[in-house]
Motif scaffolding. Structure first.
Motif, PDB file in Angstrom:
ATOM      1  N   ASN A   1     -33.691 -14.616  60.002  1.00 27.59           N
ATOM      2  CA  ASN A   1     -32.290 -15.710  59.629  1.00 27.59           C
ATOM      3  C   ASN A   1     -31.726 -15.188  59.106  1.00 27.59           C
ATOM      4  OD1 ASN A   1     -35.215 -16.443  60.752  1.00 27.59           O
ATOM      5  ND2 ASN A   1     -35.038 -18.137  61.036  1.00 27.59           N
ATOM      6  N   TYR A   2     -31.879 -15.202  57.969  1.00 29.25           N
ATOM      7  CA  TYR A   2     -31.186 -14.814  56.840  1.00 29.25           C
ATOM      8  C   TYR A   2     -30.894 -13.553  56.129  1.00 29.25           C
ATOM      9  CZ  TYR A   2     -31.914 -19.911  56.076  1.00 29.25           C
ATOM     10  OH  TYR A   2     -32.489 -21.003  56.151  1.00 29.25           O
ATOM     11  N   ASP A   3     -30.091 -13.248  56.201  1.00 32.13           N
ATOM     12  CA  ASP A   3     -29.748 -11.373  55.244  1.00 32.13           C
ATOM     13  C   ASP A   3     -30.584 -11.322  54.063  1.00 32.13           C
ATOM     14  OD1 ASP A   3     -28.419  -9.979  53.678  1.00 32.13           O
ATOM     15  OD2 ASP A   3     -26.076  -9.908  54.585  1.00 32.13           O
ATOM     16  N   SER A   4     -31.712 -11.155  53.965  1.00 28.74           N
ATOM     17  CA  SER A   4     -32.281 -10.452  52.123  1.00 28.74           C
ATOM     18  C   SER A   4     -31.308 -10.348  51.726  1.00 28.74           C
ATOM     19  CB  SER A   4     -33.561  -9.973  52.832  1.00 28.74           C
ATOM     20  OG  SER A   4     -33.270  -8.514  53.739  1.00 28.74           O
ATOM     21  N   LYS A   5     -31.079  -9.223  51.842  1.00 23.24           N
ATOM     22  CA  LYS A   5     -29.627  -9.038  50.706  1.00 23.24           C
ATOM     23  C   LYS A   5     -28.853 -10.330  49.831  1.00 23.24           C
ATOM     24  CE  LYS A   5     -29.538  -4.613  51.940  1.00 23.24           C
ATOM     25  NZ  LYS A   5     -28.763  -3.208  52.308  1.00 23.24           N
ATOM     26  N   ALA A   6     -28.226 -10.953  50.051  1.00 18.92           N
ATOM     27  CA  ALA A   6     -28.153 -12.364  49.971  1.00 18.92           C
ATOM     28  C   ALA A   6     -28.435 -13.433  49.098  1.00 18.92           C
ATOM     29  CB  ALA A   6     -27.514 -12.685  51.337  1.00 18.92           C
ATOM     30  N   LEU A   7     -29.512 -13.246  49.355  1.00 17.33           N
ATOM     31  CA  LEU A   7     -31.009 -13.965  49.105  1.00 17.33           C
ATOM     32  C   LEU A   7     -30.680 -13.315  47.736  1.00 17.33           C
ATOM     33  CD1 LEU A   7     -32.836 -15.054  52.298  1.00 17.33           C
ATOM     34  CD2 LEU A   7     -31.177 -16.457  50.999  1.00 17.33           C
ATOM     35  N   ALA A   8     -31.570 -12.069  48.046  1.00 20.79           N
ATOM     36  CA  ALA A   8     -32.102 -11.283  46.584  1.00 20.79           C
ATOM     37  C   ALA A   8     -31.196 -11.700  45.265  1.00 20.79           C
ATOM     38  CB  ALA A   8     -32.061 -10.265  47.544  1.00 20.79           C
ATOM     39  N   SER A   9     -29.991 -11.469  46.210  1.00 22.17           N
ATOM     40  CA  SER A   9     -28.721 -11.191  45.234  1.00 22.17           C
ATOM     41  C   SER A   9     -28.603 -13.085  44.396  1.00 22.17           C
ATOM     42  CB  SER A   9     -27.227 -10.896  45.441  1.00 22.17           C
ATOM     43  OG  SER A   9     -26.798 -11.850  46.869  1.00 22.17           O
ATOM     44  N   ALA A  10     -28.986 -13.620  45.427  1.00 19.00           N
ATOM     45  CA  ALA A  10     -28.800 -14.995  44.916  1.00 19.00           C
ATOM     46  C   ALA A  10     -29.639 -15.247  43.937  1.00 19.00           C
ATOM     47  CB  ALA A  10     -28.276 -16.404  46.083  1.00 19.00           C
ATOM     48  N   GLY A  11     -31.141 -14.578  43.717  1.00 12.18           N
ATOM     49  CA  GLY A  11     -32.279 -15.153  42.623  1.00 12.18           C
ATOM     50  C   GLY A  11     -32.644 -15.838  44.076  1.00 12.18           C
ATOM     51  N   ILE A  12     -32.641 -16.208  45.472  1.00 16.04           N
ATOM     52  CA  ILE A  12     -33.549 -17.221  45.818  1.00 16.04           C
ATOM     53  C   ILE A  12     -35.173 -16.267  46.394  1.00 16.04           C
ATOM     54  CG2 ILE A  12     -33.661 -18.821  47.863  1.00 16.04           C
ATOM     55  CD1 ILE A  12     -30.726 -18.835  47.452  1.00 16.04           C
ATOM     56  N   GLU A  13     -36.406 -16.513  46.527  1.00 17.15           N
ATOM     57  CA  GLU A  13     -36.714 -16.226  46.854  1.00 17.15           C
ATOM     58  C   GLU A  13     -38.429 -17.299  46.926  1.00 17.15           C
ATOM     59  OE1 GLU A  13     -39.397 -15.048  43.627  1.00 17.15           O
ATOM     60  OE2 GLU A  13     -38.028 -13.351  42.501  1.00 17.15           O
ATOM     61  N   LYS A  14     -38.715 -15.972  48.523  1.00 11.24           N
ATOM     62  CA  LYS A  14     -39.436 -18.030  49.332  1.00 11.24           C
ATOM     63  C   LYS A  14     -40.794 -17.856  48.686  1.00 11.24           C
ATOM     64  CE  LYS A  14     -40.022 -15.846  53.950  1.00 11.24           C
ATOM     65  NZ  LYS A  14     -40.796 -15.521  55.200  1.00 11.24           N
ATOM     66  N   LYS A  15     -41.569 -19.518  48.405  1.00  9.67           N
ATOM     67  CA  LYS A  15     -42.078 -20.057  47.835  1.00  9.67           C
ATOM     68  C   LYS A  15     -43.726 -20.004  48.499  1.00  9.67           C
ATOM     69  CE  LYS A  15     -39.368 -24.022  46.875  1.00  9.67           C
ATOM     70  NZ  LYS A  15     -38.764 -25.610  46.647  1.00  9.67           N
ATOM     71  N   PHE A  16     -44.054 -19.449  49.524  1.00 13.12           N
ATOM     72  CA  PHE A  16     -44.829 -18.744  50.267  1.00 13.12           C
ATOM     73  C   PHE A  16     -44.618 -18.231  51.502  1.00 13.12           C
ATOM     74  CE2 PHE A  16     -44.204 -22.797  52.383  1.00 13.12           C
ATOM     75  CZ  PHE A  16     -43.864 -22.938  53.800  1.00 13.12           C
ATOM     76  N   SER A  17     -45.656 -17.616  52.320  1.00 11.56           N
ATOM     77  CA  SER A  17     -45.442 -16.857  53.262  1.00 11.56           C
ATOM     78  C   SER A  17     -45.690 -18.136  54.656  1.00 11.56           C
ATOM     79  CB  SER A  17     -46.267 -15.308  53.704  1.00 11.56           C
ATOM     80  OG  SER A  17     -46.784 -14.279  54.554  1.00 11.56           O
ATOM     81  N   ASP A  18     -45.023 -17.328  55.700  1.00  9.71           N
ATOM     82  CA  ASP A  18     -44.823 -17.912  56.542  1.00  9.71           C
ATOM     83  C   ASP A  18     -45.461 -17.163  57.993  1.00  9.71           C
ATOM     84  OD1 ASP A  18     -42.294 -16.793  56.755  1.00  9.71           O
ATOM     85  OD2 ASP A  18     -41.143 -18.596  57.254  1.00  9.71           O
ATOM     86  N   ARG A  19     -45.303 -16.047  58.213  1.00  8.91           N
ATOM     87  CA  ARG A  19     -45.243 -14.785  58.738  1.00  8.91           C
ATOM     88  C   ARG A  19     -46.639 -15.445  60.045  1.00  8.91           C
ATOM     89  NH1 ARG A  19     -45.921  -8.690  56.925  1.00  8.91           N
ATOM     90  NH2 ARG A  19     -45.229  -8.923  59.313  1.00  8.91           N
ATOM     91  N   GLY A  20     -48.281 -15.516  59.210  1.00 11.91           N
ATOM     92  CA  GLY A  20     -48.496 -16.629  59.893  1.00 11.91           C
ATOM     93  C   GLY A  20     -48.602 -17.855  60.898  1.00 11.91           C
ATOM     94  N   PHE A  21     -47.640 -18.153  60.564  1.00  8.99           N
ATOM     95  CA  PHE A  21     -47.132 -19.470  61.326  1.00  8.99           C
ATOM     96  C   PHE A  21     -46.168 -19.411  63.004  1.00  8.99           C
ATOM     97  CE2 PHE A  21     -45.051 -23.641  61.647  1.00  8.99           C
ATOM     98  CZ  PHE A  21     -45.942 -24.812  61.035  1.00  8.99           C
ATOM     99  N   SER A  22     -45.775 -18.243  62.811  1.00  9.03           N
ATOM    100  CA  SER A  22     -45.044 -18.253  64.234  1.00  9.03           C
ATOM    101  C   SER A  22     -45.320 -17.483  65.136  1.00  9.03           C
ATOM    102  CB  SER A  22     -43.809 -17.305  63.675  1.00  9.03           C
ATOM    103  OG  SER A  22     -44.715 -15.856  63.696  1.00  9.03           O
TER     104      SER A  22
END
Length: 349
Positions: free
Chosen positions: A139-160
């Protein structure tokens, strides 16, 4: 056998570990009368696949003229019109057969504006995610999120839905009568059919909701949008006409209408009745910043949140208060006049 006495066409896909896209692709084909009673062959044997009338997700060929819908070949880069997401087998079947599926499964005639609208809507809201998931597109560019210091609050892999379908790969087969004992992969095929039925039900529910609720609501919300200045000079309050079944699905239509009229972000609150009765209570709903966001453009006043009944009337200064959610995204009043006054005080607060 088909209704005309001839043998039904055969659908082919690959055996082994299965994914959400081909499970959906098979279901989509079976929504068409041509394939409703089709048998399914799951194999990677190219000679056996040649005997199938339509093949999805295997065979290294994309050619609608011969009903081959694979996306794994190196040169494949096909996308849905207006999208940048590479198609999977689900997207391929929808791109080529979606108009017909809508005509057959929902009675929405091909070539009509409604058919074209739902064709796009169902791809955008449901099928594109299958294409992205199967092609490894996030959904999002993971590198851009990491460079912005944005991290997931929880894992949603099992929810899809994709993760749910994956579980069917190892699910026990409880109904042994459904297993083709003549096939060495009978249990695997039975698990695939369960997965396809599950994902097909999700698609059918989505299609039904969009055709029965979302599509007819377009004209209703458009009229409410045109009348919004009747309730607030700046157009910040949208009132949905009272209906027997309560509020109509308004959010998508509101965002579209704002975009088309160059006033994005204008409407802050939407009012709708709980039902069609004369004494129905009314709700006030804060508009989210986006359709998939929990953040509101402007939440209901902080001092009202989590307060109910007489106490709410006292705090808000509006008679007939029923409740305001602690999150500030929704509230209620015993009358339309009360809900409208709550909205007017909220936009100015």
């Amino acid at each position: 056998m088909s209704t005309n006495g001839t043998k039904p066409p055969v659908i082919g896909t690959h055996n082994g570990h299965f994914h959400a896209d081909e499970a959906l692709a098979v279901h989509l084909l079976r929504l068409l009368p041509t394939y409703r009673d089709s048998s399914l062959i799951r194999t990677r044997d190219l000679d056996l696949l040649k005997t199938c009338d339509v093949v999805v997700d295997v065979g290294a060929v994309h050619d609608h003229d011969i009903l081959r819908y694979d996306h794994h070949q190196r040169e494949f880069n096909t996308t849905f019109p207006g999208s940048h997401t590479k198609l999977s087998s689900a997207g391929l079947v929808w791109m080529h057969q979606g108009h017909r599926i809508l005509a057959e499964a929902a009675g929405i005639k091909e070539g009509t504006p409604d058919n074209a609208l739902l064709y796009q809507k169902l791809y955008d809201d449901f099928i594109e995610a299958f294409d992205a998931n199967d092609n490894g597109i996030a959904n999002y560019d993971s590198k851009a999120l990491a460079s912005a210091g944005i991290e997931k609050k929880f894992s949603d892999r099992g929810f899809s839905i994709a993760s749910v379908v994956n579980r069917f790969n190892s699910a026990p087969v409880k109904d042994t009568k459904a297993v083709d004992q003549s096939s060495g992969q009978g249990e695997e095929d039975a698990r695939f059919l369960r997965a396809s039925a599950f994902i097909g039900e999700q698609f059918d529910l989505e299609l039904s909701d969009k055709a029965i609720n979302w599509l007819p609501a377009r004209a209703l919300i458009a009229q409410a949008f045109a009348n919004r200045m009747d309730y607030d000079a700046q157009g910040r309050i949208l009132v949905i006409p009272q209906q027997a079944d309560g509020g109509a699905p308004w959010a998508d239509h509101l965002y579209t209408l704002e975009r088309e009229n160059g006033c994005e972000g204008q409407v802050l609150y939407v009012l709708f009745a709980e039902n069609g009765e004369k004494d129905s209570k009314w709700r006030i709903r804060a508009v989210s910043v986006a359709s998939d966001s929990f953040e509101n453009r402007k939440g209901l006043p902080e001092q009202w949140r989590g307060v109910r009944d007489e106490e709410l009337s006292k705090v808000s200064g509006v008679e007939g208060g029923v409740f305001v959610h602690a999150g500030g995204f929704i509230g209620g009043n015993k009358s339309f006049e009360g809900a409208l006054e709550m909205a007017r005080r909220s936009v100015e607060g």
